[in-house]
Design an enzyme around this catalytic site. Structure first.
Site, PDB file in Angstrom:
ATOM      1  N   CYS A 145      10.464  26.053 -24.036  1.00  0.00           N
ATOM      2  CA  CYS A 145       9.635  26.335 -22.846  1.00  0.00           C
ATOM      3  C   CYS A 145       9.524  27.799 -22.763  1.00  0.00           C
ATOM      4  O   CYS A 145      10.475  28.821 -22.979  1.00  0.00           O
ATOM      5  CB  CYS A 145      10.215  25.700 -21.463  1.00  0.00           C
ATOM      6  N   GLU A 146       8.239  28.264 -22.597  1.00  0.00           N
ATOM      7  CA  GLU A 146       8.076  29.722 -22.530  1.00  0.00           C
ATOM      8  C   GLU A 146       8.750  30.254 -21.055  1.00  0.00           C
ATOM      9  O   GLU A 146       8.829  31.665 -21.519  1.00  0.00           O
ATOM     10  CB  GLU A 146       6.408  30.127 -22.818  1.00  0.00           C
ATOM     11  N   HIS A 147       9.079  29.737 -20.522  1.00  0.00           N
ATOM     12  CA  HIS A 147       9.570  30.333 -19.002  1.00  0.00           C
ATOM     13  C   HIS A 147      10.988  30.567 -19.277  1.00  0.00           C
ATOM     14  O   HIS A 147      11.805  31.486 -18.469  1.00  0.00           O
ATOM     15  CB  HIS A 147       9.291  29.358 -17.882  1.00  0.00           C
ATOM     16  N   HIS A 148      11.747  29.686 -19.957  1.00  0.00           N
ATOM     17  CA  HIS A 148      13.158  29.881 -19.944  1.00  0.00           C
ATOM     18  C   HIS A 148      13.832  29.788 -21.502  1.00  0.00           C
ATOM     19  O   HIS A 148      15.283  30.082 -21.475  1.00  0.00           O
ATOM     20  CB  HIS A 148      13.857  28.748 -19.239  1.00  0.00           C
ATOM     21  N   GLN A 154       4.064  22.768 -22.001  1.00  0.00           N
ATOM     22  CA  GLN A 154       3.867  21.278 -22.359  1.00  0.00           C
ATOM     23  C   GLN A 154       2.364  20.695 -22.325  1.00  0.00           C
ATOM     24  O   GLN A 154       1.553  20.494 -23.211  1.00  0.00           O
ATOM     25  CB  GLN A 154       4.603  20.190 -21.692  1.00  0.00           C
ATOM     26  N   HIS A 201      12.763  18.260 -19.892  1.00  0.00           N
ATOM     27  CA  HIS A 201      12.860  19.593 -20.377  1.00  0.00           C
ATOM     28  C   HIS A 201      14.107  20.166 -19.753  1.00  0.00           C
ATOM     29  O   HIS A 201      14.601  19.873 -18.586  1.00  0.00           O
ATOM     30  CB  HIS A 201      11.672  20.410 -19.162  1.00  0.00           C
ATOM     31  N   CYS A 256      15.353  22.947 -19.248  1.00  0.00           N
ATOM     32  CA  CYS A 256      15.332  23.994 -18.185  1.00  0.00           C
ATOM     33  C   CYS A 256      15.512  23.307 -16.907  1.00  0.00           C
ATOM     34  O   CYS A 256      15.935  23.595 -15.853  1.00  0.00           O
ATOM     35  CB  CYS A 256      14.333  24.948 -18.292  1.00  0.00           C
TER      36      CYS A 256
HETATM   37 ZN   LIG Z   1      11.388  25.979 -18.367  1.00  0.00          ZN
END
Ligand SMILES: [Zn+2]
Length: 209
Positions: free
Chosen positions: A99-102, A140, A168, A170
């Site tokens: 995931c590109e956020h975490h 996703q 996920h 995260c």
């Molecule tokens: Zn994430």
């Protein structure tokens, strides 16, 4: 040539064949992981961590190798003429992405369907095509659309239907609500979008075993 190859040997061959990122970038990643260890209060010189920056850099090199692959290379030589005009569905393709956020993994399965319009693609290549986009930093929803677009571009089929279901880490590891929930995304193009019968056939194929 690979007739008697075991699963493990096949996996090792695939790992050997991934496009590398080069020594300079690998060294920068190692340095970053070393700083990360220091920043979280660890002692990078203790025995268990001595080679961790190197290992972590290699792991990230592998997990992001989709950036260094082109669609054309991946599907090269695996597109065939065909008169087939029914839905072709490749179900339960294992999917591992970040995931590109975490920068934490999301893990699940992709289901890839299309209706040929003169051309079909080798089955194993469908899984590789998924990997090209999964082995990048992703969300996703975008991953699902990118797989659909790639198939449209490669085969010019009558339509494409993609469903991705993933958990996920995260959310799960950080204790965010609904820890065990599976996120489902879909992208329908061409006849899968426009024709209700195609769509319902696709959905019933997904449910069946
Ligand atoms: Zn994430």
């Amino acid at each position: 040539m690979h007739n008697h190859e075991t699963e493990l040997e096949a996996a090792e061959r695939r790992i050997r064949n991934i496009p590398r990122c080069g020594a300079a970038k690998l060294a920068r990643m190692e340095e970053s992981f070393l700083q990360l260890l220091q920043a979280i209060g660890e002692d990078p010189s203790r025995e268990g961590l001595l080679r961790t920056p190197t290992r972590a850099a290699r792991a990230f090199e592998f997990l992001t190798n989709g950036y260094r692959q082109s669609l054309d290379e991946v599907v090269n030589g695996a597109i065939f003429e065909s008169d087939a005009s029914e839905i072709i569905l490749v179900k339960d393709i294992e999917l591992y992405s970040l995931c590109e956020h975490h920068l934490l993994p999301f893990i699940g399965r992709a289901h890839v369907a299309y209706i040929p319009n003169g051309k079909v693609i080798g089955l194993s290549k469908v899984a590789r095509l998924v990997d090209v986009f999964a082995r990048r930093l992703q969300i996703q929803e975008n991953l699902t659309v990118q797989i659909a677009d790639a198939l449209m571009k490669t085969l010019r089929p009558a339509g494409v239907g993609i469903v991705v279901e993933a958990k996920h880490l995260c959310m799960m590891m950080r204790g965010v609500e609904k820890q065990n929930s599976v996120m489902k995304t879909s992208c329908l193009l061409g006849t899968f979008k426009e024709d209700a019968r195609t769509r319902s056939e696709f959905l019933s194929l997904l449910v069946g075993t």
